[in-house]
Design an enzyme around this catalytic site. Structure first.
Site, short mmCIF file in Angstrom:
data_model
loop_
_atom_site.label_atom_id
_atom_site.label_comp_id
_atom_site.label_asym_id
_atom_site.label_seq_id
_atom_site.Cartn_x
_atom_site.Cartn_y
_atom_site.Cartn_z
N CYS A 90 1.06 -1.21 0.26
CA CYS A 90 0.06 0.27 -0.16
C CYS A 90 1.08 1.65 -0.15
O CYS A 90 1.83 1.51 1.01
CB CYS A 90 -0.99 0.10 1.55
SG CYS A 90 -1.97 -1.26 1.17
N GLU A 116 4.04 0.03 -10.64
CA GLU A 116 5.58 -0.59 -10.63
C GLU A 116 6.53 0.09 -11.29
O GLU A 116 7.72 0.11 -11.23
CB GLU A 116 5.99 -1.96 -10.31
CG GLU A 116 5.65 -2.51 -9.68
CD GLU A 116 5.82 -4.10 -9.29
OE1 GLU A 116 6.99 -4.10 -9.37
OE2 GLU A 116 4.56 -5.07 -9.29
N ASN A 124 6.56 3.82 -17.48
CA ASN A 124 7.86 3.42 -18.03
C ASN A 124 8.46 4.90 -18.31
O ASN A 124 9.65 5.24 -18.61
CB ASN A 124 8.18 2.45 -19.49
CG ASN A 124 7.54 1.19 -19.01
OD1 ASN A 124 7.51 0.72 -18.23
ND2 ASN A 124 7.28 0.88 -20.68
N GLN A 141 13.84 16.95 -20.30
CA GLN A 141 13.00 16.39 -20.49
C GLN A 141 13.15 14.70 -21.39
O GLN A 141 13.06 13.93 -22.47
CB GLN A 141 12.14 15.73 -19.67
CG GLN A 141 11.77 16.08 -18.18
CD GLN A 141 10.58 15.29 -17.65
OE1 GLN A 141 9.44 15.31 -18.45
NE2 GLN A 141 10.22 15.92 -16.73
#
Length: 762
Positions: free
Chosen positions: A220, A467, A470, A567
């Site tokens: 969590c 997770e 990308n 970026q």
């Protein structure tokens, strides 16, 4: 003699090395609110990701001291070193073979019943339709020991190594990604924190039941206001006056296993008093929370595009009394815990998706071998052959990355964060391409539900998001690479203060740069490391590493501390790094196969040679673009197009309203490029449509090619547009990674001196 003279002249050294002269460290002021809010967090991120070298303040450092310090912090990571234009082979060659005969035998014993279970018991289509894993399937997985693959045997688990775990996860990915997420959320991240950071009492209390599946775990971290911006979590755990417990309040969203779990790894802010200043600050702490503590509830299962069989729900914590002994790791070290959990489990995603690709390739090949069109099997057509060949290459590279990282981990490596991030990025994008091409080869049949491949494509879309998205991981890869390269430049600046004492070091660096200027090899080589039959591919890899290291240094010297704002540049640097790492892992694997005379060796040689040739071209093209004047104008255009679209509100309102890191996400370069490309795709498609229709209305009859082109472009653009839209709206599942990348570099931006020093220690 010349080099000796040069090394003794500081001004000349600076000129040749192209390093700015060292200047006194000036006090830097933090101008942005974002920087102020994440400065403390950035320190944790930096420590969690990589150990920074300790460089003494004494300018008269001896060669011995420099060499000792360099040796003490020298990384064996190939990815870290390639950013410096160096080659470190210890974690790459030979390709890891970490399983002894006993471990191989255990793996074989596990694979057969697991494979049979997924063939005969698990029904992925039914799981998808029911939006849950069937109860008898869950029970069967528990009986197989699938819920405790890496829990030590003495605590009731299987005690598998990372490589053994990867092989079983690959099997799960081949059959059912929904089941894979259920198992992965439980053990890859759910209770991984207890394995990594739990004390003896915590492990003995929780792991036995978790290993059998009697209790299920969840991780969590993500909250409504914090996706990638983990620093902005609002859940808070306040210690009691007696110090015996914490009162936890807050909520977490999109939690895999959120409705099933009894044990939660929860991250919340805790107030901590600075003993020196008396100031109270909030730091993140990790907790083990049991549903049985009371006050833990969850919402209904989320309705999702894919991985429908997995349970995803919001979890609420209301006045939950968490015993002090349930703190996981140290108080205030929660972000470090989260980072290492994610880094430690990321290789499993590459392994699982390697299996998914095998399944898609098998379906595509079966169809191509049996489908007849124009009097021939379609596998004989060049367009189909190229699709199949590329699908196989993507799978080969992904599989190689997965087992390279797991092998490194099993061998005791600790510096594999960049490699693990690259494997996740590459695997998730490669699996999407392979599955999409499988549907294309199968045509209308692939589009039908009964073929089973449309479900796989839906399941795969989330893997580029959770997770660590990308986009975030690309910044993570680039910025960590720049940090290490910057540390090297910083050490050279220190050495320049005492050129006589560091003559050898400076002579080496001067010689290297002089050779680069002259277009001569700097002496890097993989000769004797790669198999002789792959010598040409090895040479391409060396050339790519030299060019990559050179452009990294150029970008650091050009942008200095402002590199964190570039970026558009960072994304392309990351793409180069991904291609480079892919080249080296297939070189290593194919070399092993050739050396050991594997039956697949010549096939692997073809895969390796083809991949390396094309990857080298992509790397050199990206480097050329970064060095060109065109790139600056293109980036300027992309930014302007994005701004215009956002202001007019004609594309994706989400980007204009979603806030991360105290800024609207449309201000981030990676988002600006996505929006700009969406607008360009739409503009070109729109122009084609009305050009063809206008020609037809004007009486034109010869417009067949024009119409075909418009159809091809529109269908491809539509796919790209939908993909980009999803990227803009993504939930940023558990993406604490940005705090390890962006926040660290916001801190760096705010606290870097004007002399080109890249990273300062706090």
């Amino acid at each position: 003699m010349l080099l000796r003279k040069v090394s003794q002249t500081p001004a000349l050294c600076v000129s040749v090395l192209r390093l700015p002269q060292s200047t006194p460290v000036a006090q830097q002021h933090i101008g942005a609110a974002a920087a102020r809010s994440v400065r403390l967090y950035a320190t944790q991120a930096a420590e969690a990701v990589i150990e920074k070298p300790v460089v003494g303040s004494d300018g008269a450092t001896t060669v011995e001291k420099v060499e000792k310090k360099a040796a003490s912090v020298e990384s064996k990571s190939f990815a870290v070193n390639m950013f410096k234009g160096q080659i470190s082979t210890s974690q790459i060659f030979p390709f890891p073979s970490v399983l002894n005969e006993e471990k191989l035998e255990l793996l074989r014993e596990l694979l057969e019943p697991c494979s049979k279970f997924f063939d005969e018991v698990n029904d992925p289509a039914k799981n998808d339709a029911l939006e849950m894993v069937e109860e008898h399937t869950m029970q069967g997985l528990k009986e197989l020991g699938a819920f405790g693959l890496q829990v030590p045997v003495e605590l009731g688990g299987m005690g598998l190594t990372n490589t053994q775990y990867a092989r079983l996860v690959e099997l799960v990915g081949l059959h059912d990604l929904g089941v894979g997420i259920t198992l992965g959320a439980h053990q890859s991240i759910g209770f991984k924190g207890i394995l990594l950071y739990g004390n003896k009492q915590q492990k003995e209390k929780y792991l036995p039941k978790l290993a059998t599946g009697e209790t299920v775990a969840a991780f969590c971290l993500t909250e409504p206001s914090s996706g990638s911006d983990a620093a902005s979590i609002r859940s808070i755990a306040v210690p009691s006056p007696c110090g015996k417990y914490y009162t936890l309040n807050g909520s977490k969203i999109w939690i895999s296993n959120g409705g099933l779990a009894e044990i939660f790894t929860v991250f919340a802010k805790t107030p901590m008093k600075d003993e020196k200043t008396g100031e109270v600050k909030e730091k993140i702490t990790a907790f083990i929370v049991e549903r049985s503590f009371g006050g833990v509830t969850n919402g209904p299962p989320e309705k999702k595009m894919g991985i429908k069989a997995s349970n995803t729900a919001e979890v609420f914590f209301e006045n939950v009394r968490v015993p002090a002994e349930c703190v996981l790791g140290e108080v205030g070290e929660g972000f470090k815990v989260a980072m290492n959990i994610l880094n430690n489990g990321r290789f499993g995603m590459a392994a699982a998706l390697s299996g998914t690709m095998k399944g898609a390739i098998a379906k595509a090949v079966d169809h191509a071998a049996n489908r007849t069109q124009f009097g021939n099997k379609i596998h004989s057509f060049g367009v189909i052959q190229e699709k199949i060949a590329r699908m196989v290459m993507y799978q080969y590279v992904t599989e190689s990355m997965a087992y390279m990282v797991s092998g490194n981990m099993d061998s005791g490596a600790t510096d594999f964060q960049i490699e693990a991030a690259i494997s996740k990025i590459f695997a998730s994008e490669a699996a999407w391409k392979v599955t999409d091409e499988c549907i294309q080869i199968m045509g209308g049949m692939g589009f039908m539900k009964d073929a089973g491949i449309e479900r796989v494509l839906r399941d795969l879309r989330i893997f580029r998001i959770f997770e660590g998205t990308n986009d975030i991981l690309r910044l993570f890869v680039s910025l960590n690479g720049f940090q290490n390269a910057g540390n090297q430049l910083k050490s050279l600046q220190k050495a320049l203060k005492n050129p006589l004492g560091n003559a050898g070091l400076l002579a080496t660096e001067i010689t290297k740069r002089a050779k680069r200027k002259a277009g001569i090899s700097t002496g890097l080589t993989l000769q004797g490391t790669v198999h002789p039959e792959l010598a040409q591919s090895g040479e391409l890899s060396v050339k790519a590493i030299e060019q990559f290291g050179e452009v990294i240094e150029e970008l650091l010297l050009k942008h200095g501390k402002r590199i964190i704002d570039e970026q558009f540049v960072l994304e392309r640097v990351a793409n180069c790094a991904i291609d480079l790492y892919a080249m080296i892992v297939v070189l290593s694997r194919a070399s092993r196969s050739l050396s050991q005379g594997h039956s697949s060796a010549q096939h692997e040689k073809m895969l390796c040679e083809t991949w390396c040739t094309e990857a080298y071209d992509q790397i050199t093209q990206n480097i050329k673009f970064l060095r060109s004047g065109t790139s600056k104008q293109i980036f300027k255009n992309l930014r302007a197009i994005s701004s215009a679209v956002v202001e007019n509100g004609t594309v994706v309102d989400h980007a204009a309203n979603r806030t991360q890191f105290r800024s609207k996400i449309h201000s981030f370069g990676v988002i600006q490029e996505k929006i700009a490309r969406m607008a360009m795709y739409q503009y070109v498609t729109d122009s084609m449509a009305y050009m063809v229709s206008g020609n037809m209305d004007s009486g034109a009859t010869d417009f067949q090619i024009d119409a075909a082109i418009s159809k091809i472009f529109a269908s491809n653009a539509g796919n790209q547009l939908k993909s980009l839209q999803k990227a803009l709206k993504n939930p940023l599942f558990n993406a604490g990674l940005l705090a390890a990348g962006i926040t660290k570099w916001v801190k760096w931006k705010a606290d870097m001196d004007t002399g080109g020093e890249l990273v300062r220690r706090y």
